[in-house]
Design a protein around this motif. Structure first.
Motif, PDB file in Angstrom:
ATOM      1  N   VAL A 101      -1.075  -7.698 -15.047  1.00 33.28           N
ATOM      2  CA  VAL A 101      -0.780  -7.671 -13.615  1.00 33.28           C
ATOM      3  C   VAL A 101      -1.471  -6.458 -13.012  1.00 33.28           C
ATOM      4  O   VAL A 101      -1.438  -5.367 -13.586  1.00 33.28           O
ATOM      5  N   VAL A 102      -2.101  -6.652 -11.851  1.00 33.12           N
ATOM      6  CA  VAL A 102      -2.726  -5.546 -11.129  1.00 33.12           C
ATOM      7  C   VAL A 102      -2.069  -5.427  -9.761  1.00 33.12           C
ATOM      8  O   VAL A 102      -2.060  -6.388  -8.987  1.00 33.12           O
ATOM      9  N   GLY A 103      -1.511  -4.261  -9.476  1.00 31.22           N
ATOM     10  CA  GLY A 103      -0.926  -3.993  -8.171  1.00 31.22           C
ATOM     11  C   GLY A 103      -1.990  -3.451  -7.232  1.00 31.22           C
ATOM     12  O   GLY A 103      -2.451  -2.328  -7.404  1.00 31.22           O
ATOM     13  N   ALA A 104      -2.378  -4.273  -6.265  1.00 30.49           N
ATOM     14  CA  ALA A 104      -3.286  -3.836  -5.205  1.00 30.49           C
ATOM     15  C   ALA A 104      -2.558  -4.035  -3.877  1.00 30.49           C
ATOM     16  O   ALA A 104      -3.146  -4.471  -2.883  1.00 30.49           O
ATOM     17  N   ASP A 105      -1.268  -3.729  -3.905  1.00 34.17           N
ATOM     18  CA  ASP A 105      -0.373  -4.079  -2.796  1.00 34.17           C
ATOM     19  C   ASP A 105      -0.009  -2.897  -1.915  1.00 34.17           C
ATOM     20  O   ASP A 105       1.079  -2.838  -1.341  1.00 34.17           O
ATOM     21  N   GLY A 106      -0.920  -1.938  -1.808  1.00 35.35           N
ATOM     22  CA  GLY A 106      -0.792  -0.929  -0.773  1.00 35.35           C
ATOM     23  C   GLY A 106       0.121   0.228  -1.083  1.00 35.35           C
ATOM     24  O   GLY A 106       0.693   0.357  -2.165  1.00 35.35           O
ATOM     25  N   MET A 107       0.276   1.075  -0.075  1.00 32.16           N
ATOM     26  CA  MET A 107       1.004   2.332  -0.223  1.00 32.16           C
ATOM     27  C   MET A 107       2.449   2.118  -0.678  1.00 32.16           C
ATOM     28  O   MET A 107       2.980   2.888  -1.466  1.00 32.16           O
ATOM     29  N   ARG A 108       3.079   1.063  -0.193  1.00 28.61           N
ATOM     30  CA  ARG A 108       4.476   0.775  -0.567  1.00 28.61           C
ATOM     31  C   ARG A 108       4.521  -0.254  -1.700  1.00 28.61           C
ATOM     32  O   ARG A 108       5.342  -1.161  -1.694  1.00 28.61           O
ATOM     33  N   SER A 109       3.676  -0.079  -2.672  1.00 28.95           N
ATOM     34  CA  SER A 109       3.488  -1.049  -3.748  1.00 28.95           C
ATOM     35  C   SER A 109       4.779  -1.405  -4.481  1.00 28.95           C
ATOM     36  O   SER A 109       5.442  -0.547  -5.064  1.00 28.95           O
ATOM     37  N   SER A 110       5.102  -2.685  -4.480  1.00 32.39           N
ATOM     38  CA  SER A 110       6.247  -3.177  -5.264  1.00 32.39           C
ATOM     39  C   SER A 110       5.944  -3.109  -6.755  1.00 32.39           C
ATOM     40  O   SER A 110       6.846  -2.886  -7.566  1.00 32.39           O
ATOM     41  N   VAL A 111       4.673  -3.306  -7.114  1.00 33.25           N
ATOM     42  CA  VAL A 111       4.288  -3.250  -8.527  1.00 33.25           C
ATOM     43  C   VAL A 111       4.445  -1.838  -9.064  1.00 33.25           C
ATOM     44  O   VAL A 111       4.997  -1.617 -10.157  1.00 33.25           O
ATOM     45  N   ARG A 112       3.996  -0.849  -8.306  1.00 30.95           N
ATOM     46  CA  ARG A 112       4.134   0.542  -8.747  1.00 30.95           C
ATOM     47  C   ARG A 112       5.605   0.916  -8.903  1.00 30.95           C
ATOM     48  O   ARG A 112       5.999   1.570  -9.880  1.00 30.95           O
ATOM     49  N   GLU A 113       6.425   0.500  -7.971  1.00 29.36           N
ATOM     50  CA  GLU A 113       7.855   0.789  -8.056  1.00 29.36           C
ATOM     51  C   GLU A 113       8.486   0.084  -9.252  1.00 29.36           C
ATOM     52  O   GLU A 113       9.359   0.639  -9.923  1.00 29.36           O
ATOM     53  N   ALA A 114       8.030  -1.139  -9.532  1.00 25.01           N
ATOM     54  CA  ALA A 114       8.628  -1.923 -10.619  1.00 25.01           C
ATOM     55  C   ALA A 114       8.381  -1.292 -11.987  1.00 25.01           C
ATOM     56  O   ALA A 114       9.194  -1.452 -12.898  1.00 25.01           O
ATOM     57  N   VAL A 115       7.260  -0.567 -12.145  1.00 24.86           N
ATOM     58  CA  VAL A 115       6.992   0.078 -13.431  1.00 24.86           C
ATOM     59  C   VAL A 115       7.458   1.538 -13.439  1.00 24.86           C
ATOM     60  O   VAL A 115       7.227   2.263 -14.404  1.00 24.86           O
TER      61      VAL A 115
END
Length: 483
Positions: A155-169
């Protein structure tokens, strides 16, 4: 995780996510691009500048000429303090800055992604994810409110400053807000500015004006003396006043079709990879708009990551290759934070000694060749290079320009296949399916191996007798077999 061993979920359909998804699909990887918004290209994007290195990457995908035709090239950039940056000296086919709204770049990248076979899941919001030994399960909420799951190998998080992917990890996003109460507006102008890009700062006020190309202009402004929350109502009179303070007049702006207030942050994730989850673009780093480096840095993240992820999934590289993504791109993100932040601090220098320092620095950049080259290389991406192993040829890790090849072709045309390109002296041969072979149009005797993202992986000025052989290459390039 059945059926997911050769697949990637890219979260976020901005420029970074679109380029990455298109690269992966073009390499034969099954890609699902997840986006929480409905389908549509917004004209409210903030980016207006495409830099030379980004244009080179788009050229390697057959998109640069189309993008160039839509935008307006700018060979010289006039900044605060009378500093003029001459971009025509750039060692690139694209020796200019291209003024073009971000949505035009997105349109081209989206079309490419669709043609390559990317599957799109709009109105699908990531709510969490779970990593396993062989893949990742992503929890989502669809537009109808129903929960669901998607699975992939990566999975690659390219979902911006408020990234849900970054928060999820569980990755933090340390940094701070640098500028508050920045105003944006799309307006019509009764008077046309003299310059294509109009930018200046006077006292506490900063303003930037750039054309959309459809009769409207994007205005960005900031008044340090008027620091209010993002939700404070914004009117056209406030924007006019900021522009008058910074530029001397408001150019008769009228008919605003959109206005907004926001704050600008400087933040960077400590890591770009956590197991099978990677970050790119604004999900990994955000900076001030100064220098127009945000979108460009994200696109170059994607260009670095795409071929590596495809090589791992296609069985041509070990997972160790993915570690080089963070090793190479994290320092670049950090450097962009420094350079964009430095531009803002110089532009808004208030105290006499900081203004004196700005005058000295702009004078040095304006008059001293090496300083100017370094500054221009940093902002445009042309000067970015990656670490090389000890004892390597001087070219290794460096950006390779658009070399003229035998037969009337160019390097960045050859790179469109998404493979390594081995450039040999005329008459030399190399028998292997692992790389694409080309020859110098000139009589140069260097043998040069170019990565799919246009950086040198290996070089020698003295090919062995009998020509280049597979045994001349390093046995592994960070887990990628070149033999």
């Amino acid at each position: 995780m059945n059926g997911t061993a050769h697949s990637v979920i890219v979260v976020g359909s901005g420029p970074t996510g679109l380029l990455l998804a298109g690269d992966l699909a073009a390499a034969g990887v099954r890609v699902t691009l997840v986006e929480k918004r409905p389908h549509g290209i917004s004209n409210l994007s903030r980016a207006f500048v495409v830099h030379a290195r980004t244009l080179e990457q788009l050229d390697a995908r057959g998109l640069a000429d189309e993008i160039e035709a839509l935008g307006k090239p700018l060979g010289r950039l006039r900044l605060f303090g009378g500093l003029t940056i001459d971009l025509t000296v750039l060692p690139s086919r694209f020796n200019h800055l291209l003024v073009l709204p971000q949505y035009e770049v997105e349109k081209a990248l989206e079309r490419r992604a669709v043609e390559a076979g990317v599957s799109f899941a709009y109105e699908t919001e990531v709510t969490g994810l779970v990593q396993g030994a062989d893949g990742v399960t992503v929890q989502v909420r669809r537009g109808d409110g129903e929960p669901g799951e998607l699975s992939a190998a990566y999975v690659v998080g390219a979902d911006g400053m408020r990234s849900s992917v970054r928060e999820a990890v569980g990755l933090p996003f340390p940094g701070r807000s640098v500028i508050r109460s920045v105003v944006l507006a799309d307006v019509r102008l009764a008077e046309q500015p003299q310059d294509l890009l109009t930018v200046n700062t006077v006292g506490d006020a900063f303003a930037f004006i750039a054309p959309f190309g459809d009769g409207y202009h994007r205005v960005i402004g900031w008044n340090r003396a008027h620091d209010v929350p993002d939700d404070e109502p914004l009117g056209l009179d406030e924007i006019r006043e900021i522009v008058r303070l910074a530029l001397g007049r408001d150019f008769g702006m009228h008919d605003a079709r959109w206005m907004s207030r926001f704050h600008s942050d400087e933040r960077q994730a400590p890591h770009y990879r956590v197991g099978r989850v990677l970050l790119a673009g604004d999900a990994a780093h955000v900076h001030t708009p100064a220098g127009g480096q945000g979108m460009n840095t994200g696109l170059q993240d994607a260009a670095n990551l795409g071929w590596k992820l495809a090589a791992v999934l296609n069985g041509r590289a070990s997972e160790a290759l993915l570690d080089t993504y963070e090793a190479e791109r994290h320092p670049v993100g950090r450097a962009v934070l420094r350079s964009s932040g430095g531009i803002v601090r110089m532009a808004m220098a208030k105290r006499p000694w900081t203004r004196a320092g700005r005058a000295v620095l702009t004078g040095v950049i304006g008059r001293v060749g090496p300083a100017r080259t370094r500054a221009v290389g940093q902002v445009t991406g042309i000067g970015v290079h990656y670490p090389a192993p000890r004892g390597s040829h001087a070219l290794v890790g460096r950006r390779v320009p658009d070399i003229a090849l035998d037969g009337g072709t160019r390097l960045y045309e050859a790179l469109r296949a998404g493979e390594f390109v081995l450039i040999l002296p005329q008459g030399e041969t190399y028998k292997s399916g692992a790389v694409r072979v080309a020859h110098w149009a000139s009589g140069r005797r260097t043998a040069l191996l170019v990565r799919p993202d246009g950086y040198a992986a290996w070089a020698t000025d003295a090919p062995a007798e009998g020509g280049v052989k597979s045994t001349d290459f390093p046995g592994e390039f960070a887990g990628y077999s070149l033999r």
